[in-house]
Design an enzyme around this catalytic site. Sequence first.
Site, PDB file in Angstrom:
ATOM      1  CG  ASP A  32     -12.838  -7.176  -1.031  1.00 16.11           C
ATOM      2  OD1 ASP A  32     -13.109  -8.427  -1.499  1.00 16.11           O
ATOM      3  OD2 ASP A  32     -12.625  -6.352  -1.953  1.00 16.11           O
ATOM      4  CE  LYS A  51     -11.530 -11.741  -8.894  1.00 10.10           C
ATOM      5  NZ  LYS A  51     -11.162 -10.358  -8.413  1.00 10.10           N
ATOM      6  CE1 TYR A 109     -11.495  -2.254  -9.089  1.00  8.63           C
ATOM      7  CE2 TYR A 109     -11.799  -4.726  -8.886  1.00  8.63           C
ATOM      8  CZ  TYR A 109     -12.294  -3.495  -9.508  1.00  8.63           C
ATOM      9  OH  TYR A 109     -13.053  -3.359 -10.345  1.00  8.63           O
TER      10      TYR A 109
END
Length: 422
Positions: free
Chosen positions: A236, A264, A141
């Site tokens: 990522d 995050k 994702y």
Amino acid sequence: MTSAALFERAQLSIPGGVNSPVRAFKSVGGTPVFMQKAKGAYLYDVEGNKYIDYIASWGPMILGHAYEPVVEAIREYAGYSTSYGAPTELEVKMAELIKSMAPNVDLIRMVSSGTEACMSALRLARGYTGRNKFIKFEGCYHGHADSFLVKAGSGLATFDIQTVPGVTGGVSNDTLTCAYNDIAAVEQLVAAHPGEIAAIIVEPVAGNMGCILPASGFLEGLRGLCDREGMLLIFDEVMTGFRLAPGGAQQRLGVNADLVTYGKVIGAGMPVGAFGGKKAIMDMVAPVGKVYQAGTLSGNPIAMIAGYTLLTELKKNPAIYEALEEKGRQLKEGIKTVLKAAGEPFVINQLGSMISVHFSEQPVTDFASAAAADNAKFSRLFHALLAEGIYLPPSAFESWFLNNALSSDDMARTVEAIRKFR
Ligand SMILES: *Cc1c(COP(=O)(O)O)cnc(C)c1O
């Protein structure tokens, strides 16, 4: 006030009652728990129940909730204004701090989410190489930008969404996909599209189909292929950044990326993302170069001071990473022991503070093997633990995230609850 009543009410004003789909508990069934507050390793819901938290807000709360230095810093800075729309010294300090921690980051641009970071990095890779296509891996994702919504892991897998209405064929035709850990398939894909592929984007440790570790040689293979074919390797690190090591997966696994994306942990729970990399590539970004990218709230002072404070703690105290590693190991060994004794087929994937349990007889190494596990059993485990005051991610396709406020006793209680689970 109950979660059930709030969920009913929420659905009248918010699509599905939630502002991000996985929160709706669709995969595991039942009613989502509405939270009131959290401190350290514990969540408290609106009904006054307490839970040991294994989500950590999907990663940011690596030192636990309402971490005092972060809370104090936010309080102080809120008094100076919540946004200027003009540059601040804090942004410079944040960029310098990130550069001092992360390998291969000469320049870094702050954005407001992981989605924005990945979307911008891909645009930059296309602008830099002059090529349109890119490769992503099934089950990874990279946020919800159009290009990435192809075989995109947890959220979509949870809802069994294969093709996404609203994403045009023109866009998704430029997204090439491969199974995670299958370097031979990547080589074939590259050979089939000579000179057309701008980049390979990968979660260096995948966290959106459960926790899936890169097979030995996989990331190195991608690195070699990118070097040979003039493609950029984008890591990522929205999940792994500042979590697996101060320098993220690049440092932990010893593989260099051309561009890196963060999110995050970097925002300590505020809406923050970032993308960075080598100067020659990052110099293509506006206002130096012609790859346009901007944001009214990018580098927002409250978000910056929150992230800066958390990253400073992580940098000055590397023992945190050893402690997290030890917690990961303790949890893994504990769960292993009780599931083995129960005669359950299971797989536990763990690296540092990322861990997932799959009820599978086969190794779980990619999306297909994660999907083939007994995920109905995971849903029963989720609810059994929730009833015991333990909050796991509400989907088998998510990694659990450990935070440093978790005690040995919290984890022993978790293992005991899993032992009681049938
Ligand atoms: C969460 C996540 C994103 C998206 O970040 P948002 O802040 O939710 O937009 C991108 N990539 C990975 C690996 C993620 O885990």
